[in-house]
Design a protein around this motif. Sequence first.
Motif, short mmCIF file in Angstrom:
data_model
loop_
_atom_site.label_atom_id
_atom_site.label_comp_id
_atom_site.label_asym_id
_atom_site.label_seq_id
_atom_site.Cartn_x
_atom_site.Cartn_y
_atom_site.Cartn_z
N ILE A 27 0.84 -1.20 0.00
CA ILE A 27 0.00 0.00 0.00
C ILE A 27 0.88 1.25 0.00
O ILE A 27 0.64 2.20 -0.76
CB ILE A 27 -0.93 0.03 1.22
N ALA A 28 1.88 1.27 0.87
CA ALA A 28 2.78 2.43 0.93
C ALA A 28 3.45 2.65 -0.42
O ALA A 28 3.59 3.79 -0.89
CB ALA A 28 3.83 2.22 2.02
N SER A 29 3.85 1.55 -1.09
CA SER A 29 4.49 1.66 -2.39
C SER A 29 3.55 2.22 -3.45
O SER A 29 3.93 3.08 -4.26
CB SER A 29 5.01 0.28 -2.82
N SER B 13 -8.54 9.68 1.78
CA SER B 13 -9.72 9.14 2.46
C SER B 13 -9.51 7.67 2.81
O SER B 13 -9.27 6.84 1.94
CB SER B 13 -10.94 9.28 1.55
N GLU B 14 -9.64 7.35 4.09
CA GLU B 14 -9.51 5.96 4.51
C GLU B 14 -10.58 5.09 3.87
O GLU B 14 -10.30 3.97 3.42
CB GLU B 14 -9.62 5.85 6.04
N GLN B 15 -11.79 5.59 3.81
CA GLN B 15 -12.90 4.80 3.28
C GLN B 15 -12.68 4.44 1.81
O GLN B 15 -12.77 3.28 1.42
CB GLN B 15 -14.21 5.55 3.45
N ARG C 166 -8.92 -0.84 7.07
CA ARG C 166 -8.50 0.51 7.46
C ARG C 166 -7.29 0.46 8.38
O ARG C 166 -6.43 1.34 8.32
CB ARG C 166 -9.66 1.26 8.13
N ASN C 167 -7.23 -0.55 9.23
CA ASN C 167 -6.08 -0.67 10.13
C ASN C 167 -4.78 -0.85 9.35
O ASN C 167 -3.76 -0.23 9.66
CB ASN C 167 -6.28 -1.84 11.10
N THR C 168 -4.83 -1.69 8.33
CA THR C 168 -3.64 -1.90 7.49
C THR C 168 -3.28 -0.62 6.74
O THR C 168 -2.10 -0.25 6.63
CB THR C 168 -3.89 -3.04 6.48
N SER D 230 -9.30 2.24 1.31
CA SER D 230 -9.38 0.86 1.78
C SER D 230 -10.25 0.04 0.85
O SER D 230 -9.96 -1.13 0.58
CB SER D 230 -9.92 0.81 3.22
N SER D 231 -11.29 0.67 0.31
CA SER D 231 -12.16 -0.02 -0.65
C SER D 231 -11.45 -0.27 -1.97
O SER D 231 -11.49 -1.37 -2.53
CB SER D 231 -13.43 0.81 -0.88
#
Length: 230
Positions: free
Chosen positions: A24-26, A44-46, A56-58, A49-50
């Motif tokens: 994800i960071a990459s 946006s986390e929402q 969301r934690n990851t 993550s989708s």
Amino acid sequence: MDAVIDGGAAPAGAAEHAHTTAWIASVLRNRIAAGELAPGAKLSEQSLSSALGVSRNTLRQAFTTLAEESIVRRIPNRGVFVASPGAEDVREIYRVRRTIEPAAVLWGHITPEKLDAMEAVVLRAQAARDAGSVAEMADANQAFHKEVVDLTGSETLRTLMDRVLAEMRLVFHAMSAAPDFHSHYVDRNVLLVRRLRAGENEKAAAELREYLDAAEAELLEHLASLAASS
């Protein structure tokens, strides 16, 4: 406004947690380096993550990684935003670049194939300059310096340079009011390739260091001017 991103397919079987966080960071880092996420954009986390198919934690752990790299900033009660680098960030970027890039051209494994790749990027930059495309010149500049670090053959340095390029892209946004910033470095890149083809590695390294000094000074002067006028 929240940034929207298509992260591509998630790792097979959701992968291991640590690997997923790094992935994800990459993805986010590469999007920033490509200019797809601008300074100040809210992540946006929402939606992320989708789009990325992760919890969301990851995602929050990936944000922590990027925050440690100064690529994103957490603002309490507001969220996570793509960073807007300041003067000290620019100084740190150039400390890193002055250490890595001249060493790469001085001691790197320079082959005709690698020089051809660098020359192809230079030709892209010249075409962009002739067309007056600042965005394409910035893209070519990013690609050129990535090729420089690739001369080392070090995966660790490539990873570090990915972080630096992401920060550099954010700095370049501040130079949008100075469209000629990239144009006068195109010829310096042409000369660098010419030096390396001639086996003049020491001259190339010395000139690259001067080049980086000049770019840093120009960026800091522009940032100071923006701060004074705001």
